[in-house]
Design an enzyme around this catalytic site. Structure first.
Site, PDB file in Angstrom:
ATOM      1  N   ALA A 104       3.741 -59.158 -18.740  1.00 14.41           N
ATOM      2  CA  ALA A 104       4.594 -58.788 -17.453  1.00 14.41           C
ATOM      3  C   ALA A 104       3.915 -58.903 -16.210  1.00 14.41           C
ATOM      4  O   ALA A 104       2.592 -59.157 -16.172  1.00 14.41           O
ATOM      5  CB  ALA A 104       4.735 -57.377 -17.698  1.00 14.41           C
ATOM      6  N   LYS A 105       4.488 -58.680 -15.123  1.00 23.02           N
ATOM      7  CA  LYS A 105       3.796 -58.484 -13.776  1.00 23.02           C
ATOM      8  C   LYS A 105       4.726 -57.734 -12.914  1.00 23.02           C
ATOM      9  O   LYS A 105       6.074 -57.716 -13.263  1.00 23.02           O
ATOM     10  CB  LYS A 105       3.828 -59.819 -13.355  1.00 23.02           C
ATOM     11  CG  LYS A 105       2.595 -60.146 -12.110  1.00 23.02           C
ATOM     12  CD  LYS A 105       1.422 -60.161 -12.966  1.00 23.02           C
ATOM     13  CE  LYS A 105       0.313 -60.463 -11.996  1.00 23.02           C
ATOM     14  NZ  LYS A 105      -1.037 -60.879 -12.704  1.00 23.02           N
TER      15      LYS A 105
END
Ligand code: GLU
Length: 413
Positions: A104-105
């Site tokens: 994720a980011k």
């Protein structure tokens, strides 16, 4: 050639590597797009009474192997496409080093340089609340990235805990007094050194006397420089956003770190010759370490690189076009998902310690980090040798295969 977006660039590396795997065609659309993309409005009351409204994102790329994991960056370029690209890099990175996370980011499209600490805190808390329904210890665990740090993680942890109850494991990269792990802050830079040491050993080289140029002197660049100099390497050039300094005899890394910590330009260091960031990329050295922004080595400057190896401490610092030019010029590249994975490996240690409410000594943290980084380097090198491909293709291939297996077994396709 039209400029590719950051996400297209990561996917072009994906496609390059998937070819060696003979990947099931049905998995391509699943693995080259994100599971969930959340874009939120973040209104921030400024100290002077004005209202600033910025955009924040959390992209969860793939969770087949575990909870989503990845940093939060505050930067004017952190738009949805960039965050999407970086989220997918996290999927391949966590899989390559075999920690039980997905990718994720997050990011806020803002220049945090102009914000006071109180404004930064209000923005962080508002953003955390806006994305909190997709976060959680076994759901999605943020960490620091560009322009965020342990203090920002403390605010995130506090905002999340105000709803869920005391939950230190909901973010990593926290201050030591709030469940942070001794060793985590240095882990990305230190991990880069472990990988470089493994590369050097394989090539019959030593880090003693090796000439290193470091672009970017934030958390990753400054810790890397400190650790590599501690092993006898010569840091011949270093830079920050304003530019840098060059000294073929080696710079005083301690003095550079003091300047960076005081928020002063590195060029203030006595001795050495000033150089621009572009000149740094072309300087005479053995190891070139882009440790800050993405896409700094492009088709326009790749041919000027004179290093033997590029160690990607930053995420995505080399464009796919430049990657080919470097390979043609005989410059090896140690890819980001291997080189800078020490950060997320350190986050994994912090997360497990929080869950067990048991703190490791830093010596144990560093030993386990070295084991994982060295094993990941060896696996990447052996895969590259077996397939006659680059280390980037090999690293992606290892990660993709693990994620593809998990996705298939879980019934994603
Ligand atoms: N932001 C770091 C990275 O790009 C660390 C992510 C994490 O620890 O979750 O790998």
């Amino acid at each position: 050639m039209p400029q590719r977006s950051a996400h297209e660039a990561v996917n072009s590396y994906f496609t390059d590597a998937a070819r060696i795997l003979d990947l099931d065609a049905e998995l391509y659309p699943v693995l080259t797009s994100a599971y969930r993309e959340l874009a939120v409005q973040v209104p921030v009351r400024l100290d002077d009474g004005d209202l600033l409204v910025v955009r924040g994102y959390r992209v969860q790329h793939n969770g087949a192997r575990g909870p989503y994991k990845g940093g939060i960056r505050y930067h004017p370029d952190a738009d949805l496409d960039e965050v999407r690209a970086l989220a997918s890099l996290m999927t391949w990175k966590t899989a390559l080093v075999n920690v039980p996370f997905g990718g994720a980011k997050g990011g806020i499209e803002v220049d945090p340089g102009g914000l006071s600490a109180a404004e930064l805190e209000r923005m962080t808390r508002r953003f955390t609340m806006a994305i909190s329904h997709v976060l959680g210890v076994y759901r999605d665990i943020p960490a620091p990235d560009m322009n965020t740090n342990a203090q920002v993680m403390a605010w995130m942890m506090d905002a999340f805990s105000s709803k869920a109850g005391y939950t230190p494991a909901c973010v990593t990269g926290k201050p030591l007094d709030l469940g942070g792990a001794p060793g985590r802050e240095a882990a990305t830079g230190r991990g880069c050194v472990f990988v470089l040491a493994a590369w050097a050993e394989h090539h019959g080289r030593s880090l003693e006397g090796i000439r290193v140029a470091v672009q970017g002197f934030g958390n990753v660049g400054s810790w890397f420089a400190h650790e590599v100099a501690g092993r006898g390497a010569r840091v011949v050039a270093a830079s920050d956003l304003q530019g840098g300094v060059h000294d073929p005899d080696g710079l005083d890394v301690g003095a550079l770190r003091d300047l960076a910590a005081a928020g002063r330009p590195l060029s203030e260091i006595p001795g050495g010759v000033a150089l621009t960031n572009d000149e740094l990329l072309a300087c005479e050295c053995d190891v070139l370490v882009p440790a800050a922004l993405g896409e700094v080595i492009t088709e326009d400057n790749a041919a000027a690189v004179r290093a033997e190896v590029v160690l990607e401490a930053a995420n995505q610092p080399v464009t796919p076009e430049a990657d080919k030019l470097l390979a043609d010029g005989g410059v090896a590249v140690i890819p980001d998902i291997l080189a800078n994975a020490g950060g997320v490996v350190g986050s994994y240690f912090e997360w497990t310690q929080n869950i067990q409410q048991f703190t490791w000594k830093e010596s144990r943290f560093n030993r386990e980090l070295e084991d994982i980084m060295t094993a990941a380097y060896t696996a990447t090198r052996e895969t590259a040798e077996r397939h006659g491909c680059s280390m980037r293709q090999a690293a992606y291939a290892i990660g993709i295969e693990r994620v593809a297996n998990a996705a298939r077994m879980r019934g994603y396709v």
